[in-house]
Enzyme design. Structure first.
Site, PDB file in Angstrom:
ATOM      1  N   LYS A 189       0.929  -1.385  -0.295  1.00 25.15           N
ATOM      2  CA  LYS A 189       0.387  -0.173  -0.247  1.00 25.15           C
ATOM      3  C   LYS A 189       0.697   1.106   0.356  1.00 25.15           C
ATOM      4  O   LYS A 189       1.509   1.408   0.513  1.00 25.15           O
ATOM      5  CB  LYS A 189      -0.876  -0.031   1.280  1.00 25.15           C
ATOM      6  CG  LYS A 189      -2.053   1.259   0.987  1.00 25.15           C
ATOM      7  CD  LYS A 189      -2.876   2.004   2.031  1.00 25.15           C
ATOM      8  CE  LYS A 189      -1.895   2.840   3.578  1.00 25.15           C
ATOM      9  NZ  LYS A 189      -1.487   4.092   2.200  1.00 25.15           N
ATOM     10  N   GLY A 241       7.347   4.707   8.202  1.00 20.08           N
ATOM     11  CA  GLY A 241       6.541   5.927   8.345  1.00 20.08           C
ATOM     12  C   GLY A 241       6.924   6.417   9.388  1.00 20.08           C
ATOM     13  O   GLY A 241       8.027   6.276  10.391  1.00 20.08           O
ATOM     14  N   SER A 242       6.203   6.931   9.982  1.00 22.87           N
ATOM     15  CA  SER A 242       6.256   7.435  11.540  1.00 22.87           C
ATOM     16  C   SER A 242       6.166   6.479  12.651  1.00 22.87           C
ATOM     17  O   SER A 242       5.999   5.884  12.704  1.00 22.87           O
ATOM     18  CB  SER A 242       4.766   9.176  11.762  1.00 22.87           C
ATOM     19  OG  SER A 242       3.571   7.777  11.928  1.00 22.87           O
ATOM     20  N   THR A 243       6.831   7.262  13.757  1.00 20.37           N
ATOM     21  CA  THR A 243       6.601   5.751  15.032  1.00 20.37           C
ATOM     22  C   THR A 243       5.645   6.416  15.221  1.00 20.37           C
ATOM     23  O   THR A 243       5.174   5.040  16.174  1.00 20.37           O
ATOM     24  CB  THR A 243       8.092   7.185  16.262  1.00 20.37           C
ATOM     25  OG1 THR A 243       9.166   6.907  15.404  1.00 20.37           O
ATOM     26  CG2 THR A 243       8.157   6.116  17.463  1.00 20.37           C
ATOM     27  N   GLY A 246       4.144   2.822  13.810  1.00 24.60           N
ATOM     28  CA  GLY A 246       4.519   2.325  13.924  1.00 24.60           C
ATOM     29  C   GLY A 246       4.635   1.717  15.652  1.00 24.60           C
ATOM     30  O   GLY A 246       3.562   0.816  15.724  1.00 24.60           O
ATOM     31  N   GLU A 263      10.308   0.372  10.194  1.00 25.21           N
ATOM     32  CA  GLU A 263      10.987   1.353  10.082  1.00 25.21           C
ATOM     33  C   GLU A 263      11.152   2.760  10.402  1.00 25.21           C
ATOM     34  O   GLU A 263       9.853   3.201   9.634  1.00 25.21           O
ATOM     35  CB  GLU A 263      11.937   1.856   8.587  1.00 25.21           C
ATOM     36  CG  GLU A 263      13.360   2.409   8.533  1.00 25.21           C
ATOM     37  CD  GLU A 263      13.544   3.993   7.923  1.00 25.21           C
ATOM     38  OE1 GLU A 263      13.333   4.001   8.833  1.00 25.21           O
ATOM     39  OE2 GLU A 263      13.144   4.193   6.618  1.00 25.21           O
ATOM     40  N   CYS A 297      13.539  10.584   6.470  1.00 25.22           N
ATOM     41  CA  CYS A 297      13.499   9.920   8.539  1.00 25.22           C
ATOM     42  C   CYS A 297      15.110  10.070   8.590  1.00 25.22           C
ATOM     43  O   CYS A 297      14.738  10.199   9.700  1.00 25.22           O
ATOM     44  CB  CYS A 297      13.188   8.417   8.367  1.00 25.22           C
ATOM     45  SG  CYS A 297      13.379   7.636   6.321  1.00 25.22           S
ATOM     46  N   GLU A 395      10.188  15.432  15.707  1.00 28.15           N
ATOM     47  CA  GLU A 395      10.981  14.814  14.495  1.00 28.15           C
ATOM     48  C   GLU A 395       9.673  15.656  13.207  1.00 28.15           C
ATOM     49  O   GLU A 395       8.766  15.602  13.110  1.00 28.15           O
ATOM     50  CB  GLU A 395      10.512  13.510  13.484  1.00 28.15           C
ATOM     51  CG  GLU A 395      10.897  13.007  12.233  1.00 28.15           C
ATOM     52  CD  GLU A 395      10.348  11.618  12.002  1.00 28.15           C
ATOM     53  OE1 GLU A 395       9.905  11.021  12.232  1.00 28.15           O
ATOM     54  OE2 GLU A 395      11.586  11.232  11.004  1.00 28.15           O
TER      55      GLU A 395
END
Lengths: 483, 293
Positions: A189, A241-243, A246, A263, A297, A395
């Site tokens: 996706k 993607g973002s933490t 995640g 990641e 990232c 971030e």
């Protein structure tokens, strides 16, 4: 000293934009494009002009299920395809990416907003290289990921892969190539703002006759991703993607047998020692934080400069920043393109406001004329930054650099490690022994000494701590796709 | 002559190189499971509280960086020394394993001997993991690029309830070998073999805090480990409901989790001491350096 003029006028040098884009794209399931069951679609725009490019399908639970069923069905034969035959499919994908490189680069720049120089020289060649490199692994897995009985490792199965919008085609390659090399099948996706190059990749997969269902590409937003993650017949989830997302994925997957690699974000330090080649270091800072508008990232978003050279570095950086060309991403002279979306621009701007409000000093290129339409953020950096400031901790994912100083190598390491992230770090020094010792002490998965933002399919990439777990690339990346 | 009565030992926790009682003061009997009548207490063991666990994490954190920075050669010698010491207490270990009531004397002997040999195997890994798993990356540019294998950090280990010695060593030693520090929770039914390992640790020169051993109730300690933000990784051979709690802890601080089937047979399979033993407790660090005149 007089400041040299940086108001050089360049003639426009736009890349030809003759790329055919359909008005609407379906979902790529079981080897064919099909209308979504959901009946829904999402508009995708060019962030540099805000004009519409196309409409992409929005997959719902039923669509996700069709893709997973197709991947499961295809797995049975795909995992038994002789290794070198599997390799041939992948070599052909690499070739077709190379052959269609210009078209892919232009499309990427139109869909994402990144400078054509980067999509042409980095994103697309890296995507091809990833398929080429991993094609060669197919028949070597038994030595790369040995099993105790000496046989080739089995694939994990059906892999659900969710990728971000900052390197759309390259991320698709990073995810699909190792999965296929190890005999897995894929449901990918892409991000909803940048799906067009992944759909073009689907066309390439058709061209090279990849067996139906081996790779399925379903478009949609967060809800589509959640359906894929929660699907009971997916064996592995790989997410970039973002933490925050995640963490949510980790919670969803808990208690299931699904394998997971993540990641995630970063707040990576870039350390400049006084004995560094300063001019080269300044170029390194530019590529560490302003490449891809800082939407990287592993961006070097915290600059740590040894106090004795801080003034010199900041002055050179200010000068260098003034020569960055911000504007039309399709212009071959452009250094800094458009931010990918209105939402991301708003987020970056709110961080910049916070930086000023918390007392840091902002430096930017004030006299740059920006296009009237599109999402633009002038590159900038902050001095007078305290480690507790929001812009030094969180971030931003934009062209915003926080500059801090240090006095000793120990202090540099302590400050560098003062984060919950651990994705990358830069170290600039002319002393090799120092570079390697500092590299050892920094808790990050990728360390660049006297360079920054280098990627290669042979080099494992991934984070420590809250930057995620698992590696992509190299032998380590393969093991994440072998049972 | 009067018959000499046995000294019933109370085994204590092992935290930061010392053997404290639980701060809670709690102890629990360790039963002789070969005793069909069921009730005979062989010994007592401290029952760790959440505070003890937090103390152990602090001790582990304090010790970890220095341990990771020591040479693989040194770590290998220390783990080899541990194997020597365990071999010296072999009969005691066999008896302790037998008391679990799961195996007879000869199987207990096999378990202990394989466990000690596996300790040797992990000693050997300390200076070889980099060569086998890491190495130079042939990148397409003027860079020297290599990947080295580093310790993840502070690791919590939940050993299986069965295989009280070899299960414990098989899950705890890879982390120690690669430079992590460990808080290990032994089998709660038969903790004594693991407690013997703890008693050998200081004599083997395992630095204080590198190995910590906490006996206690799993249902108490699992949620504390899952929620603890300073635990970097978890290796656990536990039942599914506890495994899920640990996996939910990933959302807390992205801790790495390696789950091992609690029904696994820990004997005779090369995979137990293969590079896969280092999942979750090692990180790959890729270093690039420019090359040029």
């Amino acid at each position: 000293m007089t400041t040299p003029s940086t108001n050089w006028d360049y003639a426009p040098a736009p890349e030809s934009t003759k790329v055919e884009i359909k008005t609407q794209y379906g979902l790529f399931i079981d080897g064919a494009f099909r209308e979504p069951r959901s009946g829904r679609s999402i508009e995708t725009i060019n962030p540099a002009t805000e004009s519409s490019l196309s409409r992409i399908a929005e997959a719902d639970a039923a669509d996700v299920n069709l893709a997973v069923v197709a991947a499961r069905k295809a797995l049975k034969n795909w995992r038994r395809v002789p290794a070198l035959e599997r390799a041939k499919y992948m070599y052909r994908i690499a070739r077709r990416i190379q052959e269609r490189a210009r078209e892919l680069a232009v499309l990427e720049t139109m869909d994402n907003g990144k400078p054509i120089r980067e999509s042409r020289d980095e994103d697309v060649p890296q995507a091809a290289a990833h398929f080429f490199h991993h094609a060669g692994w197919c028949d070597k897995l038994r030595w790369a990921c040995p099993t105790s009985n000496g046989s080739a490792p089995e694939p994990i199965g059906v892999c659900g892969q969710i990728i971000p919008w900052n390197f759309p085609l390259m991320m698709a390659a990073w995810k699909i190539a190792p999965a296929l090399a190890c005999g897995n099948t894929v449901v990918l996706k892409p991000a909803e703002t940048t799906s067009l190059t992944a759909l073009r990749l689907a066309e390439i997969l058709q061209e090279i006759d990849l067996p139906p269902g081996v790779v399925n590409i379903i478009t949609g937003a967060g809800e589509t991703g959640r359906e894929l993650i929660a699907h009971g017949d997916v064996d592995k989830i790989a997410f970039t993607g973002s933490t925050d997302v995640g963490r949510a994925i980790a919670s969803t997957v808990a208690g299931t047998k699904k394998r997971l690699t993540l990641e995630l974000g970063g707040k990576s330090p870039n350390i400049i020692f006084a004995d560094a080649a300063i001019d080269q270091a300044v170029e390194g800072i530019v590529s560490s934080i302003w490449a891809n508008q800082g939407q990287v990232c592993c961006a070097g978003s915290r600059l740590l400069v040894e106090e004795s050279v801080a003034e010199e570095v900041i002055e050179k950086l200010r000068l260098r920043m003034r020569s960055l060309r911000v504007g039309d991403p399709l212009d071959k002279n452009t250094d800094v393109g458009a931010i990918n979306s209105r939402a991301q621009l708003d987020r970056i701007e709110s961080f910049i406001k916070l930086g000023v409000a918390e007392g840091a000093q902002r430096h930017d290129v004030s006299d740059v004329a920006l296009p009237s339409k599109g999402f633009w953020c002038k590159p900038c950096f902050f001095t007078e930054v305290q480690p507790a400031h929001t812009i030094a901790r969180e971030e931003i994912f934009g062209p915003v650099l926080a500059v801090m100083t240090f006095r000793t190598p120990d202090e540099a390491v302590a400050r560098a490690n003062n984060t919950m992230y651990g994705l990358s770090a830069g170290i600039w020094t002319s002393r090799g022994s120092k570079a390697y010792e500092v590299a050892r002490q920094i808790k990050a998965g990728v360390i660049w000494c006297n360079t920054f933002n280098q990627f290669d399919p042979a080099a494992p990439f991934g984070g420590y701590r809250e930057s995620g777990f698992g590696r992509e690339g190299g032998r380590s990346g393969l093991s994440a796709y072998c049972a | 002559m009067t018959e000499r009565s046995e000294i019933t030992k109370t085994w204590k926790l092992f935290i930061g190189g010392a053997f404290p009682r639980s701060e809670s003061g709690r102890v629990a009997p360790v039963k002789d499971l070969t005793d069909r009548s069921g009730g005979k207490a062989l010994a007592y063991a401290a029952q760790a509280s959440r505070k003890d666990l937090r103390d152990a994490v602090e001790a582990a954190r304090a010790a970890q960086e220095k341990w990771a920075a020591s040479s693989g050669y040194l770590r290998g010698q220390i783990i080899y020394r541990l194997a020597e010491l365990l071999d010296g207490r072999r009969e005691e270990l066999i008896e302790a394993v037998r008391m679990s009531g799961r195996v007879g004397k000869s199987k207990a002997r096999t378990e202990v001997e394989v466990a000690i040999d596996r300790t040797l195997s992990f000693a050997g890994w300390c200076d070889k993991l980099d060569s086998v798993v890491g190495g130079r990356n042939a990148v397409a540019g003027p860079f020297h690029c290599f990947s080295q294998i580093e310790a993840t950090g502070v690791v919590a280990v939940f050993a299986p309830e069965e295989f009280p010695l070899i299960g414990f060593l098989t899950l705890a030693l890879p982390a120690i070998a690669c430079g992590c520090s460990v808080i290990a929770m032994p089998s709660s039914v038969e903790p004594i073999p693991a407690l013997i390992v703890a008693e050998c640790a200081p004599s083997a020169d395992i630095p204080p805090g590198v190995l910590n051993v906490l006996t206690g109730l799993r249902e108490e300690l699992v949620p504390v480990v899952a929620a603890h933000r300073d635990v970097d990784a978890v290796v656990a051979s536990v039942e599914p409901e506890m495994a899920k709690i640990l996996q939910l802890g990933v959302a807390e601080n992205l801790k790495r989790v390696r789950l091992v089937d609690p029904q696994a047979k820990f004997l005779e399979d090369l995979a137990w001491s293969s590079p896969s033993a280092f999942q979750a407790v090692t990180e790959v660090k890729t270093v690039w350096h420019t090359v040029g005149l």
